[in-house]
Design a protein around this motif. Structure first.
Motif, PDB file in Angstrom:
ATOM      1  N   ILE A 136       0.850  -1.185   0.000  1.00 55.84           N
ATOM      2  CA  ILE A 136       0.000   0.000   0.000  1.00 55.84           C
ATOM      3  C   ILE A 136       0.889   1.240   0.000  1.00 55.84           C
ATOM      4  O   ILE A 136       1.783   1.357   0.834  1.00 55.84           O
ATOM      5  CB  ILE A 136      -0.962   0.012   1.203  1.00 55.84           C
ATOM      6  CG1 ILE A 136      -1.864  -1.226   1.143  1.00 55.84           C
ATOM      7  CG2 ILE A 136      -1.798   1.292   1.198  1.00 55.84           C
ATOM      8  CD1 ILE A 136      -2.801  -1.396   2.302  1.00 55.84           C
ATOM      9  N   ASN A 137       0.642   2.108  -0.974  1.00 55.99           N
ATOM     10  CA  ASN A 137       1.420   3.337  -1.120  1.00 55.99           C
ATOM     11  C   ASN A 137       0.548   4.551  -0.843  1.00 55.99           C
ATOM     12  O   ASN A 137      -0.655   4.529  -1.101  1.00 55.99           O
ATOM     13  CB  ASN A 137       1.962   3.472  -2.552  1.00 55.99           C
ATOM     14  CG  ASN A 137       3.033   2.468  -2.877  1.00 55.99           C
ATOM     15  OD1 ASN A 137       3.271   1.517  -2.155  1.00 55.99           O
ATOM     16  ND2 ASN A 137       3.689   2.674  -3.998  1.00 55.99           N
ATOM     17  N   ALA A 138       1.190   5.640  -0.407  1.00 50.63           N
ATOM     18  CA  ALA A 138       0.503   6.922  -0.260  1.00 50.63           C
ATOM     19  C   ALA A 138       0.099   7.410  -1.645  1.00 50.63           C
ATOM     20  O   ALA A 138       0.678   7.014  -2.665  1.00 50.63           O
ATOM     21  CB  ALA A 138       1.431   7.928   0.417  1.00 50.63           C
ATOM     22  N   GLY A 139      -0.879   8.294  -1.686  1.00 55.32           N
ATOM     23  CA  GLY A 139      -1.452   8.765  -2.941  1.00 55.32           C
ATOM     24  C   GLY A 139      -0.470   9.327  -3.945  1.00 55.32           C
ATOM     25  O   GLY A 139      -0.646   9.158  -5.143  1.00 55.32           O
ATOM     26  N   GLY A 140       0.566   9.996  -3.488  1.00 53.12           N
ATOM     27  CA  GLY A 140       1.518  10.620  -4.402  1.00 53.12           C
ATOM     28  C   GLY A 140       2.650   9.725  -4.855  1.00 53.12           C
ATOM     29  O   GLY A 140       3.530  10.163  -5.598  1.00 53.12           O
TER      30      GLY A 140
END
Length: 187
Positions: A136-140
């Motif tokens: 899971i990655n942050a939006g940016g």
């Protein structure tokens, strides 16, 4: 609480795939390897770069017996419109699931409740419908789909070779490990 080792919860959704609207459910995952790639929204910035990158790996993933599903909280109608109007998205051959009810995003624990959008989550699911990897990655922060090929190969190897594990940076054909008392403190 981790989703690793958990079976995908039941769902049914509409999707856009190769010019058609199709119904997809958790039952479609049984008997094959699957990748679920959640992303925030159609007609955005980082998302099309990720989906194109995933398309660039699609043939190799298919050769490994993997089906790919992208998922956002947009509708299947929006997926079709994006597919029809974006040169990048027009290349996509894998299934694009619409999750306007947000049920699938909640099931995979990637729903940003405040925004009503999915986080950038990637899941490798085995033929029993059990989640084997989660990223899971942050939006940016966009993802690199090329890493999925080796992760799938490692997951398939471990499934087919009980008692063996794949060390960091494992590549197909390289050495694996057999956990034992003899290895403790020697690696």
């Amino acid at each position: 609480m981790s989703l690793i080792g958990k079976e995908v919860l039941p769902f049914t959704a509409q999707a856009y795939h190769n010019g058609d609207f199709v119904t997809v459910s958790d039952e479609n995952l049984k008997g094959q390897w699957s990748i679920f790639c959640f992303y925030p929204a159609d007609f955005t910035f980082v998302c099309p770069t990720e989906l194109e990158d995933l398309q660039n790996q699609y043939a190799e993933l298919k050769s490994l017996g993997v089906e790919v599903y992208s998922v956002s909280t947009d509708t299947h109608f929006t997926h079709k419109a994006w597919h029809d109007h974006s040169e990048t998205i027009n290349k996509i051959e894998y299934v694009m699931i619409g999750d306007p009810s947000q049920k699938i995003s909640r099931n995979f624990e990637v729903l940003n409740e405040e925004e009503g959008l999915a986080d950038r989550g990637t899941f490798i699911i085995d033929p029993d419908g059990v989640i084997q990897t989660v990223e899971i990655n942050a939006g940016g922060i966009g993802r690199d789909a090329s890493t999925l090929v080796n992760k799938v190969k490692a997951a398939q190897y471990v499934r087919n070779n009980p008692g063996e594990v794949c060390p960091a940076k494992w590549q197909e054909g390289s050495e694996t490990l057999t956990p034992s008392l003899d290895l403790v403190g020697k690696i």
